[in-house]
Design an enzyme around this catalytic site. Structure first.
Site, PDB file in Angstrom:
ATOM      1  N   TYR A  36     -14.871   3.239   8.485  1.00 15.42           N
ATOM      2  CA  TYR A  36     -13.418   3.265   8.725  1.00 15.42           C
ATOM      3  C   TYR A  36     -13.126   3.831  10.118  1.00 15.42           C
ATOM      4  O   TYR A  36     -12.364   3.248  10.900  1.00 15.42           O
ATOM      5  CB  TYR A  36     -12.760   4.123   7.634  1.00 15.42           C
ATOM      6  CG  TYR A  36     -11.268   4.301   7.763  1.00 15.42           C
ATOM      7  CD1 TYR A  36     -10.421   3.193   7.875  1.00 15.42           C
ATOM      8  CD2 TYR A  36     -10.691   5.565   7.725  1.00 15.42           C
ATOM      9  CE1 TYR A  36      -9.043   3.366   7.956  1.00 15.42           C
ATOM     10  CE2 TYR A  36      -9.323   5.739   7.806  1.00 15.42           C
ATOM     11  CZ  TYR A  36      -8.502   4.635   7.920  1.00 15.42           C
ATOM     12  OH  TYR A  36      -7.140   4.815   8.000  1.00 15.42           O
ATOM     13  N   GLY A  92       0.821  -1.213   0.000  1.00 19.76           N
ATOM     14  CA  GLY A  92       0.000   0.000   0.000  1.00 19.76           C
ATOM     15  C   GLY A  92       0.853   1.260   0.000  1.00 19.76           C
ATOM     16  O   GLY A  92       2.087   1.197  -0.080  1.00 19.76           O
TER      17      GLY A  92
HETATM   18  N1  SER Z   1      -6.149   8.862   4.537  1.00 17.58           N
HETATM   19  C1  SER Z   1      -7.218   8.280   5.296  1.00 17.58           C
HETATM   20  C2  SER Z   1      -8.507   8.423   4.581  1.00 17.58           C
HETATM   21  O1  SER Z   1      -8.686   9.435   3.939  1.00 17.58           O
HETATM   22  C3  SER Z   1      -7.313   8.913   6.653  1.00 17.58           C
HETATM   23  O2  SER Z   1      -6.535   8.172   7.537  1.00 17.58           O
HETATM   24  O3  SER Z   1      -9.342   7.606   4.691  1.00 17.58           O
END
Ligand code: SER
Length: 316
Positions: free
Chosen positions: A143, A11
């Site tokens: 998330y 990633g």
């Molecule tokens: N970069 C991530 C997102 O935008 C935040 O941790 O989901």
């Protein structure tokens, strides 16, 4: 010598962290792994590599045994934007993957786990400016929900079983090596690619959107500094706020125009605007500074020079 397993090694962060850790700890001591994406030649050729799904506990244990792993770094995650399209998938990877790692660590007496969190743990009820270390955590994305639950679960394993676990709340990470994989802060990377490739960018959040960001060299430094920190000096464990810089999209465009005066930008906000609006503008990282000496180096200006220089080499 440490034997480090990096899960999610292809990633945006994992791919660079793997090479950095191989440089620091020895190529053969850093085992890279991913679910299915083919790794770069650099990663494949510089050290051990394994394909496996973090949800497959048996394979995770077998890989730990095979290489006598004593440190695990978990970079596998489904980010905010992709997570909103498939919330159950985000839950599976982010939570069931994590519990497999924690249980494996407990049973195999793994010496240390590094488990990143995110600014996504915050939500609309959190103070948005200089967001404190210890504050309201009521995110509105899957998330964010998994990252809050993950922080709590990691702290539980520290307290209950004495496992050494550390974690930091990454802001949006900007880099030129590997593209980010489906987050809300992806615009802050795309803007540089589009500037170089097309001289213009259509942004999916408004001009005034301001979020905390960090350049990859600072991100790698933060990760490795926390990895190396003296555990006995840590009062927090899985949830360190870390700040790099904060700016609006409009300010990014102005900075790019200093080097490319013809650069154009327009705005077509989509569902990611609401996610961005629920996150902090800036972060108070006093705890990280005090407990393990965190200090970022890059500013919007110095990062922009570096990004444009590197992407010109890469894309032309
Ligand atoms: N970069 C991530 C997102 O935008 C935040 O941790 O989901």
């Amino acid at each position: 010598m440490k034997k480090i397993l990096i899960i999610g090694a292809v990633g945006q962060i994992g791919s660079e962290l793997t090479l950095k850790m191989r440089e620091l700890y020895g190529n053969q001591n850093v085992i890279a792994s991913t679910r299915k994406t083919e790794p770069s030649q650099k990663i494949k050729e510089s050290g051990p590599f394994e394909f496996f799904d973090v949800m497959d506990r048996k394979k995770l244990e077998a890989v730990c045994d095979k290489y006598k792993v004593d440190h695990i770094v978990n970079m596998a995650a489904i980010l905010s934007a992709v997570g909103e399209k498939d919330p159950m998938f985000a839950w599976d990877v982010n939570m069931n993957g994590l519990i497999n790692i924690l249980e494996t660590a407990r049973e195999k007496k793994i010496k240390q786990i590094l488990m990143p969190s995110s600014i996504a743990v915050f939500g609309p009820g959190t103070p948005r400016v200089n967001t404190p270390q210890d504050t309201v955590l009521k995110p509105t994305t899957m998330y964010g929900v998994t990252k809050v639950a993950g922080e709590l679960l990691c702290d539980y394993y520290v307290r209950k079983y004495g496992v050494d676990i550390r974690g930091l709340r990454y802001p949006g990470i900007i880099s030129h090596e590997t593209l980010p994989g489906g987050g809300t802060t992806d615009y802050a990377v795309a803007i540089y690619y589009e500037a170089i490739q097309h001289g213009k960018y259509t942004c999916f959040v408004r001009e005034s959107t301001k979020l905390p960001m960090m350049y990859m060299p600072d991100c790698l430094k933060a990760t490795i500094d926390l990895f190396e920190a003296d555990f006995s000096k840590l009062k927090h464990h899985s949830d360190f706020n870390v700040a790099g810089m904060s700016f609006t999209v409009g300010e990014m465009a102005t900075e790019i125009r200093k080097h490319m005066p013809d650069f154009k930008i327009d705005y077509q906000p989509d569902f990611r605007q609401a996610i961005a609006d629920s996150w902090p503008e800036s972060i108070d990282d006093t705890a990280a500074r005090e407990e393990w000496g965190w200090k970022p180096a890059y500013t919007l200006a110095s990062m922009t020079v570096d990004m444009l220089t590197e992407l010109k080499k890469k894309l032309k």
